[in-house]
Design a protein around this motif. Structure first.
Motif, PDB file in Angstrom:
ATOM      1  N   LEU A 105       0.827  -1.212   0.000  1.00 19.23           N
ATOM      2  CA  LEU A 105       0.000   0.000   0.000  1.00 19.23           C
ATOM      3  C   LEU A 105       0.860   1.261   0.000  1.00 19.23           C
ATOM      4  O   LEU A 105       0.536   2.239  -0.680  1.00 19.23           O
ATOM      5  CB  LEU A 105      -0.923  -0.007   1.218  1.00 19.23           C
ATOM      6  N   ALA A 106       1.955   1.239   0.739  1.00 17.35           N
ATOM      7  CA  ALA A 106       2.850   2.402   0.777  1.00 17.35           C
ATOM      8  C   ALA A 106       3.437   2.657  -0.604  1.00 17.35           C
ATOM      9  O   ALA A 106       3.539   3.814  -1.046  1.00 17.35           O
ATOM     10  CB  ALA A 106       3.958   2.177   1.801  1.00 17.35           C
ATOM     11  N   ALA A 107       3.818   1.594  -1.302  1.00 11.60           N
ATOM     12  CA  ALA A 107       4.386   1.740  -2.640  1.00 11.60           C
ATOM     13  C   ALA A 107       3.341   2.257  -3.624  1.00 11.60           C
ATOM     14  O   ALA A 107       3.640   3.088  -4.490  1.00 11.60           O
ATOM     15  CB  ALA A 107       4.943   0.395  -3.108  1.00 11.60           C
ATOM     16  N   VAL A 108       2.117   1.783  -3.490  1.00 16.30           N
ATOM     17  CA  VAL A 108       1.033   2.258  -4.364  1.00 16.30           C
ATOM     18  C   VAL A 108       0.775   3.739  -4.140  1.00 16.30           C
ATOM     19  O   VAL A 108       0.681   4.522  -5.099  1.00 16.30           O
ATOM     20  CB  VAL A 108      -0.262   1.447  -4.108  1.00 16.30           C
ATOM     21  N   GLU A 109       0.648   4.136  -2.880  1.00 15.58           N
ATOM     22  CA  GLU A 109       0.366   5.537  -2.573  1.00 15.58           C
ATOM     23  C   GLU A 109       1.499   6.444  -3.059  1.00 15.58           C
ATOM     24  O   GLU A 109       1.260   7.548  -3.547  1.00 15.58           O
ATOM     25  CB  GLU A 109       0.164   5.718  -1.067  1.00 15.58           C
ATOM     26  N   ARG A 110       2.726   5.969  -2.928  1.00 11.48           N
ATOM     27  CA  ARG A 110       3.886   6.747  -3.387  1.00 11.48           C
ATOM     28  C   ARG A 110       3.812   6.964  -4.893  1.00 11.48           C
ATOM     29  O   ARG A 110       4.042   8.064  -5.389  1.00 11.48           O
ATOM     30  CB  ARG A 110       5.174   6.015  -3.014  1.00 11.48           C
ATOM     31  N   PHE A 111       3.475   5.887  -5.631  1.00  9.30           N
ATOM     32  CA  PHE A 111       3.398   6.016  -7.078  1.00  9.30           C
ATOM     33  C   PHE A 111       2.306   6.996  -7.492  1.00  9.30           C
ATOM     34  O   PHE A 111       2.515   7.847  -8.358  1.00  9.30           O
ATOM     35  CB  PHE A 111       3.139   4.653  -7.724  1.00  9.30           C
ATOM     36  N   PRO A 135       0.546  11.187 -10.790  1.00 11.71           N
ATOM     37  CA  PRO A 135      -0.928  11.197 -10.867  1.00 11.71           C
ATOM     38  C   PRO A 135      -1.462  11.135 -12.283  1.00 11.71           C
ATOM     39  O   PRO A 135      -2.622  10.743 -12.488  1.00 11.71           O
ATOM     40  CB  PRO A 135      -1.299  12.518 -10.190  1.00 11.71           C
ATOM     41  N   ASN A 136      -0.642  11.493 -13.275  1.00 11.33           N
ATOM     42  CA  ASN A 136      -1.095  11.511 -14.665  1.00 11.33           C
ATOM     43  C   ASN A 136      -0.423  10.426 -15.506  1.00 11.33           C
ATOM     44  O   ASN A 136      -0.466  10.485 -16.739  1.00 11.33           O
ATOM     45  CB  ASN A 136      -0.823  12.884 -15.283  1.00 11.33           C
ATOM     46  N   HIS A 137       0.186   9.466 -14.855  1.00 12.17           N
ATOM     47  CA  HIS A 137       0.844   8.382 -15.588  1.00 12.17           C
ATOM     48  C   HIS A 137      -0.207   7.583 -16.368  1.00 12.17           C
ATOM     49  O   HIS A 137      -1.321   7.368 -15.872  1.00 12.17           O
ATOM     50  CB  HIS A 137       1.569   7.467 -14.598  1.00 12.17           C
ATOM     51  N   PRO A 138       0.113   7.144 -17.585  1.00  8.40           N
ATOM     52  CA  PRO A 138      -0.891   6.412 -18.384  1.00  8.40           C
ATOM     53  C   PRO A 138      -1.374   5.114 -17.743  1.00  8.40           C
ATOM     54  O   PRO A 138      -2.455   4.618 -18.082  1.00  8.40           O
ATOM     55  CB  PRO A 138      -0.161   6.140 -19.715  1.00  8.40           C
ATOM     56  N   ASN A 139      -0.587   4.560 -16.813  1.00 17.56           N
ATOM     57  CA  ASN A 139      -0.995   3.316 -16.149  1.00 17.56           C
ATOM     58  C   ASN A 139      -1.352   3.508 -14.684  1.00 17.56           C
ATOM     59  O   ASN A 139      -1.399   2.531 -13.929  1.00 17.56           O
ATOM     60  CB  ASN A 139       0.128   2.272 -16.262  1.00 17.56           C
ATOM     61  N   VAL A 140      -1.627   4.739 -14.297  1.00 21.82           N
ATOM     62  CA  VAL A 140      -1.944   4.973 -12.882  1.00 21.82           C
ATOM     63  C   VAL A 140      -3.251   4.299 -12.482  1.00 21.82           C
ATOM     64  O   VAL A 140      -3.464   3.983 -11.312  1.00 21.82           O
ATOM     65  CB  VAL A 140      -1.988   6.491 -12.579  1.00 21.82           C
ATOM     66  N   MET A 174      -2.639   1.174 -10.660  1.00 22.31           N
ATOM     67  CA  MET A 174      -2.247   1.321  -9.262  1.00 22.31           C
ATOM     68  C   MET A 174      -3.466   1.522  -8.366  1.00 22.31           C
ATOM     69  O   MET A 174      -3.508   1.045  -7.237  1.00 22.31           O
ATOM     70  CB  MET A 174      -1.252   2.472  -9.112  1.00 22.31           C
ATOM     71  N   TYR A 175      -4.479   2.223  -8.867  1.00 24.34           N
ATOM     72  CA  TYR A 175      -5.741   2.330  -8.121  1.00 24.34           C
ATOM     73  C   TYR A 175      -6.366   0.941  -7.974  1.00 24.34           C
ATOM     74  O   TYR A 175      -6.889   0.586  -6.910  1.00 24.34           O
ATOM     75  CB  TYR A 175      -6.712   3.257  -8.847  1.00 24.34           C
ATOM     76  N   TYR A 176      -6.319   0.175  -9.043  1.00 27.12           N
ATOM     77  CA  TYR A 176      -6.867  -1.182  -9.020  1.00 27.12           C
ATOM     78  C   TYR A 176      -6.087  -2.066  -8.052  1.00 27.12           C
ATOM     79  O   TYR A 176      -6.678  -2.817  -7.265  1.00 27.12           O
ATOM     80  CB  TYR A 176      -6.807  -1.760 -10.434  1.00 27.12           C
ATOM     81  N   LEU A 177      -4.753  -1.945  -8.089  1.00 27.39           N
ATOM     82  CA  LEU A 177      -3.918  -2.748  -7.197  1.00 27.39           C
ATOM     83  C   LEU A 177      -4.193  -2.400  -5.739  1.00 27.39           C
ATOM     84  O   LEU A 177      -4.215  -3.291  -4.876  1.00 27.39           O
ATOM     85  CB  LEU A 177      -2.439  -2.530  -7.526  1.00 27.39           C
ATOM     86  N   ARG A 178      -4.424  -1.126  -5.462  1.00 27.94           N
ATOM     87  CA  ARG A 178      -4.761  -0.726  -4.099  1.00 27.94           C
ATOM     88  C   ARG A 178      -6.028  -1.449  -3.628  1.00 27.94           C
ATOM     89  O   ARG A 178      -6.119  -1.900  -2.491  1.00 27.94           O
ATOM     90  CB  ARG A 178      -4.948   0.792  -4.011  1.00 27.94           C
ATOM     91  N   GLY A 179      -6.998  -1.568  -4.518  1.00 28.67           N
ATOM     92  CA  GLY A 179      -8.203  -2.304  -4.180  1.00 28.67           C
ATOM     93  C   GLY A 179      -7.924  -3.783  -3.950  1.00 28.67           C
ATOM     94  O   GLY A 179      -8.428  -4.377  -3.001  1.00 28.67           O
ATOM     95  N   LEU A 180      -7.105  -4.380  -4.819  1.00 29.29           N
ATOM     96  CA  LEU A 180      -6.787  -5.801  -4.682  1.00 29.29           C
ATOM     97  C   LEU A 180      -6.078  -6.097  -3.364  1.00 29.29           C
ATOM     98  O   LEU A 180      -6.343  -7.131  -2.736  1.00 29.29           O
ATOM     99  CB  LEU A 180      -5.886  -6.254  -5.837  1.00 29.29           C
ATOM    100  N   ILE A 181      -5.180  -5.215  -2.970  1.00 26.23           N
ATOM    101  CA  ILE A 181      -4.435  -5.429  -1.722  1.00 26.23           C
ATOM    102  C   ILE A 181      -5.397  -5.510  -0.545  1.00 26.23           C
ATOM    103  O   ILE A 181      -5.331  -6.427   0.281  1.00 26.23           O
ATOM    104  CB  ILE A 181      -3.403  -4.308  -1.509  1.00 26.23           C
ATOM    105  N   ASN A 182      -6.315  -4.561  -0.467  1.00 23.35           N
ATOM    106  CA  ASN A 182      -7.302  -4.569   0.617  1.00 23.35           C
ATOM    107  C   ASN A 182      -8.313  -5.693   0.452  1.00 23.35           C
ATOM    108  O   ASN A 182      -8.774  -6.276   1.433  1.00 23.35           O
ATOM    109  CB  ASN A 182      -8.027  -3.229   0.674  1.00 23.35           C
ATOM    110  N   PHE A 183      -8.655  -6.002  -0.788  1.00 21.02           N
ATOM    111  CA  PHE A 183      -9.616  -7.070  -1.060  1.00 21.02           C
ATOM    112  C   PHE A 183      -9.077  -8.407  -0.568  1.00 21.02           C
ATOM    113  O   PHE A 183      -9.782  -9.170   0.101  1.00 21.02           O
ATOM    114  CB  PHE A 183      -9.892  -7.145  -2.563  1.00 21.02           C
ATOM    115  N   ASN A 184      -7.833  -8.699  -0.870  1.00 20.61           N
ATOM    116  CA  ASN A 184      -7.246  -9.964  -0.439  1.00 20.61           C
ATOM    117  C   ASN A 184      -7.065 -10.009   1.066  1.00 20.61           C
ATOM    118  O   ASN A 184      -7.135 -11.078   1.676  1.00 20.61           O
ATOM    119  CB  ASN A 184      -5.911 -10.196  -1.142  1.00 20.61           C
ATOM    120  N   ASP A 185      -6.837  -8.859   1.679  1.00 24.04           N
ATOM    121  CA  ASP A 185      -6.767  -8.838   3.139  1.00 24.04           C
ATOM    122  C   ASP A 185      -8.140  -9.142   3.724  1.00 24.04           C
ATOM    123  O   ASP A 185      -8.260  -9.807   4.745  1.00 24.04           O
ATOM    124  CB  ASP A 185      -6.297  -7.473   3.627  1.00 24.04           C
TER     125      ASP A 185
END
Length: 272
Positions: free
Chosen positions: A92-98, A103-108, A111-122
């Motif tokens: 989560l720290a790495a996601v938030e840092r990215f 914020p305007n990266h074409p694949n950002v 990272m929003y999706y990954l943040r959801g997956l991290i919490n979802f799996n928890d």
């Protein structure tokens, strides 16, 4: 005697220092690697499931080549590696840092999706299905955080390739939050706290109208009204219940039905 002891200690220290000076200095073989080699080696470690080694190489890449596409990609890979190694806090720290840095990266959106997956799996737990544990019996904090993360993705990037899966997971999480309320209502009911149970069941019915847990919540309302000596409200609720769930398993306890939350055990998670 004391002087002899002092000489022995001094000699020992000198010998130790001499020995240290004879040892070859450790060198970082990656220090002069080109960015392409660093990235390729890190990806190879990642593919082999050696996430700690991959993270170190990606961090070296970012340190040696802090500007450009490779550095940003390394930051994304670090977040993913922490996620795969089940280190939720670091992921989560790495996601938030990215997100903060790009914020305007074409694949950002990923990272929003990954943040959801991290919490979802928890929330569901990596071993929930092995032990046949209903994940809604756990603290709903991670459930709410996962829902908020997926919602942020869908709101900000509705056309993202990850949006459809995020929406499906949001529906699952809504069901989980509703079922948690039902678990609490059952807990109170079993302990004779019928009014508290009724309040939680009513909240589940009102707040999660499309969730499967609404069926059990309505049934609990009937039982609580009966225990509280409110036959008219009990009968009114029963009519609503039977109209909405005419074949309910709660009317036929022998019907048997697979728990709603177990469907995710067989579904394949989308690739990164």
């Amino acid at each position: 005697m004391q002087k002899k002891l002092s000489r022995v200690i001094a000699t020992t220290l000198l010998l130790g220092l001499s020995a240290c000076s004879l040892l070859p200095e450790k060198t970082d073989e990656t220090k002069n690697w080109p960015v392409t080699k660093l990235y390729a080696e890190a990806r190879e470690e990642m593919a082999g499931g050696h996430y700690e080694a991959a993270i170190k190489l990606f961090e070296r890449l970012e340190t040696n080549y802090p500007f450009g596409n490779y550095a940003a990609q390394a930051q994304m890979e670090i977040a993913y590696a922490y996620y795969k190694s089940q280190d939720q806090a670091q992921a989560l720290a790495a996601v938030e840092r990215f997100i903060k840095l790009h914020p305007n990266h074409p694949n950002v959106d990923y990272m929003y999706y990954l943040r959801g997956l991290i919490n979802f799996n928890d929330q569901i737990g990596f071993l929930s299905f092995v032990y046949e544990q209903d994940p809604t019996e756990r603290d709903p904090k991670a459930t709410r955080e996962a829902f908020a993360a997926f919602k942020a993705l869908v709101d900000k990037f509705p056309d993202s390739i990850y949006a459809a899966d995020a929406i499906a997971r949001m529906k699952y999480l809504i069901n989980a939050m509703a079922q948690y309320e039902v678990h609490v209502a059952n807990y109170y009911h079993d302990r004779g706290a019928y009014l508290a149970s009724l309040n939680r069941a009513m909240a589940a019915v009102a707040d999660y109208q499309d969730a499967p847990a609404r069926e059990e919540a309505l049934f609990l309302m009937m039982r609580n009204y009966d225990k509280l000596g409110m036959p008219q409200l009990r009968d009114d609720t029963r009519r609503i219940f039977e109209r909405n769930y005419p074949t309910s398993k709660y009317l036929d306890p022998n019907s048997g039905e697979k728990a709603w939350w177990k469907f995710w055990a067989k579904s394949s998670r989308p690739a990164r």
